[in-house]
Design an enzyme around this catalytic site. Structure first.
Site, PDB file in Angstrom:
ATOM      1  CG  HIS A   1      -1.927   0.932   1.392  1.00 25.72           C
ATOM      2  ND1 HIS A   1      -1.725   2.219   1.818  1.00 25.72           N
ATOM      3  CD2 HIS A   1      -3.262   0.824   1.154  1.00 25.72           C
ATOM      4  CE1 HIS A   1      -2.887   2.865   1.849  1.00 25.72           C
ATOM      5  NE2 HIS A   1      -3.838   2.038   1.438  1.00 25.72           N
TER       6      HIS A   1
ATOM      7  CG  ASP B   1       0.360  -2.592   6.143  1.00 29.46           C
ATOM      8  OD1 ASP B   1      -0.626  -2.731   6.887  1.00 29.46           O
ATOM      9  OD2 ASP B   1       0.330  -1.918   5.093  1.00 29.46           O
TER      10      ASP B   1
ATOM     11  CD  GLN C   1      -7.177  -4.401   4.108  1.00 29.26           C
ATOM     12  OE1 GLN C   1      -8.166  -5.049   4.472  1.00 29.26           O
ATOM     13  NE2 GLN C   1      -7.288  -3.155   3.682  1.00 29.26           N
TER      14      GLN C   1
ATOM     15  CE  LYS D   1      -7.317   0.011   6.195  1.00 32.20           C
ATOM     16  NZ  LYS D   1      -8.164   0.424   5.090  1.00 32.20           N
TER      17      LYS D   1
ATOM     18  CB  CYS E   1      -3.636   3.302  -1.473  1.00 39.62           C
ATOM     19  SG  CYS E   1      -4.707   4.665  -1.077  1.00 39.62           S
TER      20      CYS E   1
HETATM   21  C1  LIG Z   1      -2.578  -2.967   3.404  1.00 44.16           C
HETATM   22  C2  LIG Z   1      -2.865  -1.587   3.910  1.00 44.16           C
HETATM   23  N1  LIG Z   1      -1.913  -0.900   4.530  1.00 44.16           N
HETATM   24  C3  LIG Z   1      -2.136   0.325   5.023  1.00 44.16           C
HETATM   25  C4  LIG Z   1      -3.342   0.946   4.889  1.00 44.16           C
HETATM   26  C5  LIG Z   1      -3.533   2.326   5.436  1.00 44.16           C
HETATM   27  O1  LIG Z   1      -4.421   2.321   6.492  1.00 44.16           O
HETATM   28  P1  LIG Z   1      -4.907   3.692   7.164  1.00 44.16           P
HETATM   29  O2  LIG Z   1      -5.438   4.538   6.037  1.00 44.16           O
HETATM   30  O3  LIG Z   1      -5.956   3.261   8.118  1.00 44.16           O
HETATM   31  O4  LIG Z   1      -3.725   4.306   7.808  1.00 44.16           O
HETATM   32  C6  LIG Z   1      -4.374   0.283   4.230  1.00 44.16           C
HETATM   33  C7  LIG Z   1      -5.682   0.939   4.022  1.00 44.16           C
HETATM   34  O5  LIG Z   1      -6.424   0.600   3.133  1.00 44.16           O
HETATM   35  C8  LIG Z   1      -4.135  -1.020   3.738  1.00 44.16           C
HETATM   36  O6  LIG Z   1      -5.086  -1.702   3.105  1.00 44.16           O
END
Ligand SMILES: Cc1ncc(COP(=O)(O)O)c(C=O)c1O
Length: 418
Positions: free
Chosen positions: A132, A210, A213, A236, A374
């Site tokens: 992401h 990370d 998800q 999430k 993203c």
């Molecule tokens: C795999 C992954 N990493 C990071 C993020 C970023 O999360 P946040 O916008 O809650 O900081 C997302 C959000 O869709 C994501 O799917």
């Protein structure tokens, strides 16, 4: 990693759990809402909504500063949530839990505080092609500042898998950090992060996972994964927006300088110099999102009452069911692995733009997401601009997926591509 062993014995009553989410019970454009945008954000159960309401109606005060009753209550609840978060991911102690705005802020914190102190010109930071933007751009900023280099472990085309067997080819020559996602938000790939971290650790490489998800979708045990850092987002996983967690192994956090200055994170301030609190407070400058933290506590309790092993099984069932159903249609390009996928499907219908798919689906009451999610570098690697994505949570059903597939057929008919 497919969860197979130890099938959970007590299967939750998914139908009645759905009633915990008042928002799901509504019509959109005259049709029953089918909410399939859970990878973007999940809906909130009444338990979380009520916790937020009760906090503001009864206990609201600033934390850590006051001596009065309400401040004590807010502080106790805030620190209890830190203990709960530690338990949720099996951290060794609550001091390893830093509250952040979410995954993005958690990764930026590591890039600035750890990266700023440890990364130098010529160092390499290894990421993967499925990251992401929030696990790419903070490292790009760091690389620009320091002269470090970013390296990307490739995926194997539309299947979207990383080759663990070839990982060592990337972990060479001054690699200081491996940062990768647990579950891909576009592909549904579930990466064997414990194995990845093990390989890296054996070479003295720092690791970050990370878990945006994954944290609300399967059990997370940071000690078993063996990572140095892990980031997650509350919104999430049934929690409020604007709150998340950075897990950092105690000895990593203790050695890191602060990244933001202000109230709460100091021991002593003079006109020209200050000293810092120990971790995690050193990394929490200013008034935190107190209600968010308390709401996150309620979300973690709610999820663990269902059982994240149960949720993971349910996710995998829905993911596989949707994938196989779309595979049976003509002219559907599917992304991510067929076997062992998470609870989401990314797809394209011939030359129809993903935004058009999502716009028409919305008219049928089905909330999808279309775009690059993203994941622009990943989209470029796949040779597409965007995909349409249906992402599920435990309150979704196969009946909804059947309906969604019927809607996909309608969209194909509408655009004349069936
Ligand atoms: C795999 C992954 N990493 C990071 C993020 C970023 O999360 P946040 O916008 O809650 O900081 C997302 C959000 O869709 C994501 O799917």
């Amino acid at each position: 990693m497919v969860i197979e062993a130890n099938q959970p014995k007590l299967v939750p009553d998914w139908k009645s759990l759905r009633k915990d989410f008042p928002i799901l019970d509504q019509q959109v454009h005259g049709k029953t809402l089918i909410y399939f945008d859970n990878a973007a954000t999940t809906q909130k159960p009444r338990a979380v909504i009520d916790t937020l309401k009760n906090y503001y109606e009864r206990d609201n005060a600033n934390v850590h500063r006051g001596i009065h009753e309400l401040s004590n209550r807010a502080t106790t609840a805030f620190e209890a949530a830190r203990q709960r978060a530690a338990k949720f991911i099996n951290a060794a102690s609550p001091e390893e839990i830093v509250f952040t705005r979410g995954t993005t802020e958690a990764i930026n914190l590591v890039a600035q505080a750890w990266g700023g102190a440890n990364i130098q010109r010529g160092d390499r930071i290894v990421l993967t092609e499925m990251e992401h933007h929030s696990n790419i751009v903070p490292w790009q900023l760091l690389a620009e500042r320091t002269g470090a280099q970013l390296v990307f472990v490739p995926i194997n085309g539309d299947q979207g898998m990383l080759d663990l067997g070839r990982l060592d080819e990337w972990l060479i020559n001054n690699v200081r950090l491996l940062a990768l996602t647990h579950i891909s938000n576009s592909l549904g790939t579930i990466n064997p992060v414990a194995e990845f971290c093990d390989r890296a650790r054996r070479q003295g490489i720092v690791t970050l996972v990370d878990a945006a998800q994954s944290a609300g979708h399967r059990p997370i045990d940071v000690q078993q994964i063996g990572c140095d850092f892990l980031a997650l987002s509350g919104h999430k996983m049934c929690g409020p927006t604007g709150i998340g967690v950075l897990y950092g192994r105690a000895e990593m956090l203790e050695r890191m300088p602060p990244w933001q200055g202000g109230g709460e994170m100091i021991l002593n301030v003079d006109f020209h110099r200050s000293t810092w609190k120990s971790a995690p407070h050193r990394f929490e400058a200013g008034t935190p999102d107190i209600s968010g933290v308390i709401g996150l506590h309620a979300a973690m309790d709610y999820l663990d009452a269902i059982g994240r092993k149960n949720i993971a099984h349910h996710d995998q069932e829905l993911g596989a069911y949707a994938y196989e159903a779309l595979l049976r249609l003509n002219g559907v390009r599917l992304f991510g692995p067929r076997i062992g996928r998470a609870g989401l499907v990314s797809f394209l219908l011939k030359n129809i733009h993903a935004h058009d798919v999502v716009t028409v689906a919305d008219q049928w009451g089905v909330a999808l997401r279309g775009g690059h999610h993203c994941n622009q570098p990943l989209m470029k690697k796949l040779g597409v601009e965007s995909t349409a994505r249906a992402s599920f949570y435990f309150y979704n059903t196969t009946v909804e997926i059947d309906r969604f597939v019927e809607v996909v057929k309608e969209i194909q008919k509408f655009f004349g591509v069936s």
